[in-house]
Motif scaffolding. Structure first.
Motif, short mmCIF file in Angstrom:
data_model
loop_
_atom_site.label_atom_id
_atom_site.label_comp_id
_atom_site.label_asym_id
_atom_site.label_seq_id
_atom_site.Cartn_x
_atom_site.Cartn_y
_atom_site.Cartn_z
N VAL A 137 -14.87 0.41 -31.50
CA VAL A 137 -16.24 0.77 -30.69
C VAL A 137 -16.78 1.32 -30.34
O VAL A 137 -16.51 2.97 -30.04
N ARG A 138 -18.42 1.90 -31.18
CA ARG A 138 -19.27 3.49 -31.32
C ARG A 138 -19.89 3.54 -29.61
O ARG A 138 -19.92 2.45 -29.47
N ALA A 139 -20.80 4.55 -29.68
CA ALA A 139 -21.46 5.11 -28.33
C ALA A 139 -22.62 3.98 -29.75
O ALA A 139 -23.34 3.74 -29.95
N PRO A 161 -12.91 -10.18 -23.88
CA PRO A 161 -13.85 -8.99 -23.73
C PRO A 161 -13.84 -8.29 -24.21
O PRO A 161 -13.55 -8.13 -25.78
N SER A 162 -14.71 -7.09 -24.42
CA SER A 162 -15.71 -6.82 -25.27
C SER A 162 -14.54 -5.02 -26.13
O SER A 162 -14.05 -4.61 -24.60
N GLY A 163 -14.33 -5.36 -27.27
CA GLY A 163 -13.89 -3.98 -27.67
C GLY A 163 -12.01 -4.82 -28.23
O GLY A 163 -11.50 -3.32 -28.54
N LEU A 164 -11.99 -5.91 -27.86
CA LEU A 164 -10.75 -6.99 -27.89
C LEU A 164 -10.51 -6.86 -29.76
O LEU A 164 -11.83 -8.43 -29.76
N GLY A 173 -10.47 0.46 -30.04
CA GLY A 173 -10.80 2.31 -29.19
C GLY A 173 -10.94 1.98 -27.79
O GLY A 173 -9.77 2.54 -27.49
N SER A 174 -11.35 1.03 -27.12
CA SER A 174 -11.65 0.62 -25.71
C SER A 174 -11.85 -0.75 -25.97
O SER A 174 -13.20 -1.04 -26.73
N ALA A 175 -11.83 -0.88 -24.53
CA ALA A 175 -12.25 -3.12 -23.81
C ALA A 175 -12.39 -2.67 -23.35
O ALA A 175 -11.24 -2.10 -22.05
#
Length: 501
Positions: A137-139, A161-164, A173-175
């Protein structure tokens, strides 16, 4: 595997193909999007009926389109909707653009996301990133995910879930840590293993009228196992010889506890006879803990003698140690020509002493660290793609493999299964030893290795869930599981008062 499994699980590309075929069969893409959004919004209202304010965060593509339609539905339903866009709605195309227009027509104005943005909703709808995400996941999405998680508000994730990762269950990266995930068309493997269970919360499938199993060329990536655990009643004229003789080999000098746990779990699960071959100093402890186990003090492999000849199945590894005693015991077990459950130290010894050995008659039960050693990899790499790792174990080593952890995976030549049960209380010493005993007992009673692996993993996890329900997760011990597993295999309802080991 279909008859023994609860639900088929698919990879993201397969679900996209199902989506494409559904549209090609005559359902307009935007109609399918509206159907998905209405299903998600209906679930939201059913789960949180008192909510008055929503914060909806949308990215790009169809996942964002679902979010825009949800925002419109909520506004038309009289809710106060705060809508943030991480991609300019004017840049959207196709169905996503139509969805953004629908939100505007419902009176919901999208505000661009900034790091200073505040989330005012009592509930957050995550429609940032869908199943197509492959890299980290990026900015600006990473900051939005951080804000969602920091809000401590309940979250409904749209599809995933976003990032999974939809395929592996890895956090990219993050979720988003969701309370509830409403997933569409077909269930995704990544929601149920690795980080998936922790980040997805409760998972609800909305098939939207699609029948994935009707597409025979799209073979499920895995099966989500159901909760059935009972074996058929025994014939009235049964005797102990009908249900096998399990030999547990483990407990090197000074490491007796693991083998005791494995042998007692096996006895509780119904093996006709359970023998334990362990270092002589552990004999008294075994007799005190479980006199029904026939314990034998062995100083070397030559002491195993007739035990290996009479055993139906061997469990080798709990407390085995990596020294000369353990090496000799494992060598004898491998030479006995009997089905094997291989766990713990025996797995580590395979790496150093039998690096290329492959068998069809063994069941390997590594945790991620042990799997990493077997595959000359790292624990992080195993967790980054658990399905690939367990499949590779079977390809290299043969037989059946269980990759333990959240969403334990079972692989054999027929395919992949995932266990949806279990809880964080199982993060305590000896749980794997109890599992190996359960698995050995099932094989002793005549189950095939694949069937024993699937049933044993579910029994182990469901027993832990019942024990946690009775007394809580913290302080859950491996020795607590045997009595609950016994009730489950006999088709009995758990009794919270029955906590004996």
């Amino acid at each position: 595997m279909q008859e023994e499994a609860g639900r088929p699980l698919y990879r993201a590309a397969q679900v996209r193909e199902l989506d494409r075929r559904t549209i090609a069969a005559g359902i307009e893409g935007f109609a399918l999007m509206q159907r998905a959004a209405m299903a998600a919004y209906g679930t939201l209202r059913g789960r949180w009926p008192a909510v008055k304010r929503l914060s909806v965060l949308c990215g790009a593509g169809n996942n964002a389109g679902d979010g825009y339609v949800i925002a419109a539905l909520a506004a038309l339903d009289g809710l106060e909707v705060q809508l943030y866009s991480l991609r300019d709605p004017a840049s959207l195309e196709g169905d996503a653009a139509r969805a953004a227009m629908m939100a505007r027509q419902a009176g919901v104005a999208a505000s661009p996301w900034t790091p200073q943005a505040e989330l005012n909703g009592e509930l957050i709808v995550d429609a940032l990133l869908g199943t197509g995400l492959t890299g980290e996941v990026r900015a600006p999405f990473a900051a939005a995910i951080e804000a969602i998680n920091a809000s401590a508000r309940p979250v409904l994730a749209v599809d995933i879930p976003s990032g999974l990762s939809a395929d592996t269950g890895a956090m990219l990266g993050s979720a988003v840590r969701a309370s509830l995930t409403v997933t569409f068309i077909a269930d995704k493997l990544g929601l149920h293993t690795g980080a998936g269970p922790a980040f997805s919360g409760e998972v609800r499938l909305e098939a939207l009228g699609v029948e994935p199993l009707g597409h025979e060329d799209l073979v499920p990536a895995a099966w989500r196992l159901g909760g059935e655990t009972a074996l058929p009643p025994r014939p009235r004229d049964s005797h102990k010889g009908n249900f096998g003789h399990l030999l547990v080999i483990g407990g090197a000098p000074g490491f007796g506890g693991a083998a005791l746990l494995a042998s007692q779990a096996a006895a509780r699960l119904g093996a006709g006879k359970v023998s334990l071959a362990t270092a002589p100093e552990h004999v008294t402890a075994s007799l005190v803990r479980c006199p029904e186990v026939m314990v034998h003090g062995v100083r070397g492999a030559s002491d195993l003698g007739v035990l290996l000849d009479t055993a139906t199945v061997l469990v080798v590894g709990p407390g085995l140690g990596l020294g000369a005693w353990g090496q000799a015991m494992l060598q004898a077990a491998l030479s006995a020509g009997k089905p094997l459950v291989v766990d713990a130290d025996a797995l580590t010894l395979l790496v150093s002493r039998w690096p290329t050995l492959k068998r069809d008659d063994w069941l390997l039960t590594p945790h991620p660290g042990e799997a990493a050693r077997l595959l000359a990899s790292s624990g992080a790499a195993i967790q980054a793609d658990r399905p690939a790792a367990v499949r590779e174990l079977v390809e290299r080593r043969g037989g059946v493999a269980v990759l333990k952890g959240a969403g334990s995976l079972i692989a054999d030549e027929a395919g992949l299964a995932v266990c949806p049960f279990g809880n964080p209380g199982m993060a305590s010493g000896g749980m794997g030893d109890a599992l190996s005993g359960l698995l050995g007992a099932l094989i002793a009673q005549g189950l095939s290795l694949p069937a024993a692996a699937r049933l044993g993993v579910v029994l182990h996890a469901r027993a832990a869930d019942q024990a946690a329900a009775a007394s809580g997760e913290r302080g859950l011990l491996a020795g607590d599981l045997a009595s609950y597993a016994r009730r489950l295999i006999n088709g009995r309802t758990s009794d919270a008062r029955d906590t004996s080991g």
